[in-house]
Design a protein around this motif. Structure first.
Motif, PDB file in Angstrom:
ATOM      1  N   ASN A  15       8.650  17.883  67.535  1.00  0.00           N
ATOM      2  CA  ASN A  15       8.539  18.422  68.235  1.00  0.00           C
ATOM      3  C   ASN A  15       8.162  17.507  69.440  1.00  0.00           C
ATOM      4  N   GLY A  16       7.255  16.629  69.463  1.00  0.00           N
ATOM      5  CA  GLY A  16       6.680  15.703  70.302  1.00  0.00           C
ATOM      6  C   GLY A  16       5.519  16.866  70.808  1.00  0.00           C
ATOM      7  N   ASN A  17       5.293  18.547  70.666  1.00  0.00           N
ATOM      8  CA  ASN A  17       3.633  18.683  71.094  1.00  0.00           C
ATOM      9  C   ASN A  17       3.060  19.292  70.380  1.00  0.00           C
ATOM     10  N   PRO A  56      20.677  22.711  48.271  1.00  0.00           N
ATOM     11  CA  PRO A  56      19.161  23.752  47.773  1.00  0.00           C
ATOM     12  C   PRO A  56      18.741  22.896  46.963  1.00  0.00           C
ATOM     13  N   GLY A  57      17.286  23.595  46.493  1.00  0.00           N
ATOM     14  CA  GLY A  57      15.539  22.721  45.743  1.00  0.00           C
ATOM     15  C   GLY A  57      15.180  23.587  45.886  1.00  0.00           C
ATOM     16  N   ALA A  58      13.906  22.599  45.464  1.00  0.00           N
ATOM     17  CA  ALA A  58      12.362  23.211  45.211  1.00  0.00           C
ATOM     18  C   ALA A  58      12.123  23.612  46.215  1.00  0.00           C
ATOM     19  N   ILE A  59      12.096  22.362  47.511  1.00  0.00           N
ATOM     20  CA  ILE A  59      11.353  22.905  49.116  1.00  0.00           C
ATOM     21  C   ILE A  59      12.711  23.505  50.155  1.00  0.00           C
ATOM     22  N   LYS A  60      11.134  24.352  50.590  1.00  0.00           N
ATOM     23  CA  LYS A  60      11.469  25.089  51.498  1.00  0.00           C
ATOM     24  C   LYS A  60      11.352  25.561  52.723  1.00  0.00           C
ATOM     25  N   ARG A  61      11.265  26.333  53.759  1.00  0.00           N
ATOM     26  CA  ARG A  61      11.177  25.919  55.215  1.00  0.00           C
ATOM     27  C   ARG A  61       9.697  25.772  55.735  1.00  0.00           C
ATOM     28  N   ASP A  62       9.262  25.159  55.911  1.00  0.00           N
ATOM     29  CA  ASP A  62       8.054  24.476  56.077  1.00  0.00           C
ATOM     30  C   ASP A  62       7.504  24.717  57.820  1.00  0.00           C
ATOM     31  N   THR A  63       6.890  24.431  58.620  1.00  0.00           N
ATOM     32  CA  THR A  63       6.306  24.233  59.176  1.00  0.00           C
ATOM     33  C   THR A  63       4.488  24.302  59.932  1.00  0.00           C
ATOM     34  N   GLY A  64       3.800  23.766  61.082  1.00  0.00           N
ATOM     35  CA  GLY A  64       3.095  23.192  61.007  1.00  0.00           C
ATOM     36  C   GLY A  64       2.571  22.135  62.082  1.00  0.00           C
ATOM     37  N   THR A  65       1.872  21.699  61.840  1.00  0.00           N
ATOM     38  CA  THR A  65       1.177  20.591  62.762  1.00  0.00           C
ATOM     39  C   THR A  65       1.595  19.382  62.309  1.00  0.00           C
ATOM     40  N   ALA A  66       1.914  18.371  63.068  1.00  0.00           N
ATOM     41  CA  ALA A  66       2.036  17.274  63.003  1.00  0.00           C
ATOM     42  C   ALA A  66       1.053  15.980  63.616  1.00  0.00           C
ATOM     43  N   SER A  67       0.564  14.301  63.089  1.00  0.00           N
ATOM     44  CA  SER A  67       0.093  13.825  62.966  1.00  0.00           C
ATOM     45  C   SER A  67       0.124  12.352  63.062  1.00  0.00           C
ATOM     46  N   PHE A  68      -0.108  11.098  63.808  1.00  0.00           N
ATOM     47  CA  PHE A  68      -0.158  10.028  63.145  1.00  0.00           C
ATOM     48  C   PHE A  68      -0.962   8.713  63.895  1.00  0.00           C
ATOM     49  N   LYS A  96      10.206  13.046  70.646  1.00  0.00           N
ATOM     50  CA  LYS A  96      10.826  13.623  69.633  1.00  0.00           C
ATOM     51  C   LYS A  96      11.905  12.732  68.698  1.00  0.00           C
ATOM     52  N   ALA A  97      11.859  13.511  67.147  1.00  0.00           N
ATOM     53  CA  ALA A  97      12.105  12.887  66.856  1.00  0.00           C
ATOM     54  C   ALA A  97      12.495  13.340  65.090  1.00  0.00           C
ATOM     55  N   GLN A  98      13.345  12.743  64.980  1.00  0.00           N
ATOM     56  CA  GLN A  98      14.525  14.033  63.691  1.00  0.00           C
ATOM     57  C   GLN A  98      14.576  12.755  62.567  1.00  0.00           C
ATOM     58  N   PHE A  99      13.420  13.362  61.287  1.00  0.00           N
ATOM     59  CA  PHE A  99      13.421  12.590  59.950  1.00  0.00           C
ATOM     60  C   PHE A  99      15.011  13.673  58.711  1.00  0.00           C
ATOM     61  N   GLU A 100      15.408  12.756  58.578  1.00  0.00           N
ATOM     62  CA  GLU A 100      16.707  13.366  57.204  1.00  0.00           C
ATOM     63  C   GLU A 100      16.537  12.344  56.475  1.00  0.00           C
ATOM     64  N   GLY A 101      16.463  12.481  55.597  1.00  0.00           N
ATOM     65  CA  GLY A 101      16.217  11.982  53.973  1.00  0.00           C
ATOM     66  C   GLY A 101      16.592  12.570  52.649  1.00  0.00           C
ATOM     67  N   PHE A 102      16.333  12.224  52.028  1.00  0.00           N
ATOM     68  CA  PHE A 102      16.135  12.807  50.151  1.00  0.00           C
ATOM     69  C   PHE A 102      14.399  12.838  49.472  1.00  0.00           C
TER      70      PHE A 102
END
Length: 154
Positions: free
Chosen positions: A38-40, A50-62, A144-150
């Motif tokens: 989200n850029g912040n 559907p699958g094992a990974i559930k929704r999550d939120t937190g901090t991003a660093s690069f 701001k970025a969108q990662f999509e994949g498998f």
């Protein structure tokens, strides 16, 4: 002639048996995910199937950006391969991007590329996979970025 038929039949039975055993081996199901950066300094991980990974939120660093400049069809592109870390409530995912930035007027830039998981902990332990990334770098320095994949468990 009869010996050749017996050997051929035995090999055919063996091949079918091996194929059945290989087909019965568990295969980790791939799950489609999206991660919004989200850029912040925050991220939101959203499972798209559907699958094992559930929704999550937190901090991003690069970190650890390396840059090289190329020209493709007359347009300048800055190629980067930063490492990233998403630390959420369920665990941590670390990965690497391969992205190309193209400058726009007024200090903006757009980028696209690929991403892959390098390591993960917590609920994400054993996670592997990757996909595509697209985003925008704003004139104020926010991205701001969108990662999509498998992804799947190893």
């Amino acid at each position: 002639m009869r010996t050749k038929l017996t050997v051929t039949a035995a090999l055919a039975v063996l091949a079918v048996s091996l194929a059945a055993v290989a087909a019965a081996a568990p295969v980790a199901a791939k799950q489609r995910v999206a991660i919004q950066e989200n850029g912040n300094g925050s991220f939101v991980l959203t499972p798209l199937t559907p699958g094992a990974i559930k929704r999550d939120t937190g901090t991003a660093s690069f970190c650890c950006w390396t840059e090289r400049h190329i020209t493709r069809d007359g347009q300048g592109i800055d190629i980067n391969d930063p490492r990233w870390t998403f630390t959420g409530k369920l665990g941590t995912i670390e990965g690497r991007n391969q992205i190309g930035f193209v400058d726009l007027p007024d200090g903006w830039a757009v980028f696209t590329g690929t991403w892959k998981v390098i390591r993960a902990t917590g609920a994400y332990a054993g996670l592997s996979g990757g996909g595509r990334i697209a985003g925008v770098s704003l004139a104020n320095g926010n991205t701001k970025a969108q990662f999509e994949g498998f992804v799947s468990s190893k």
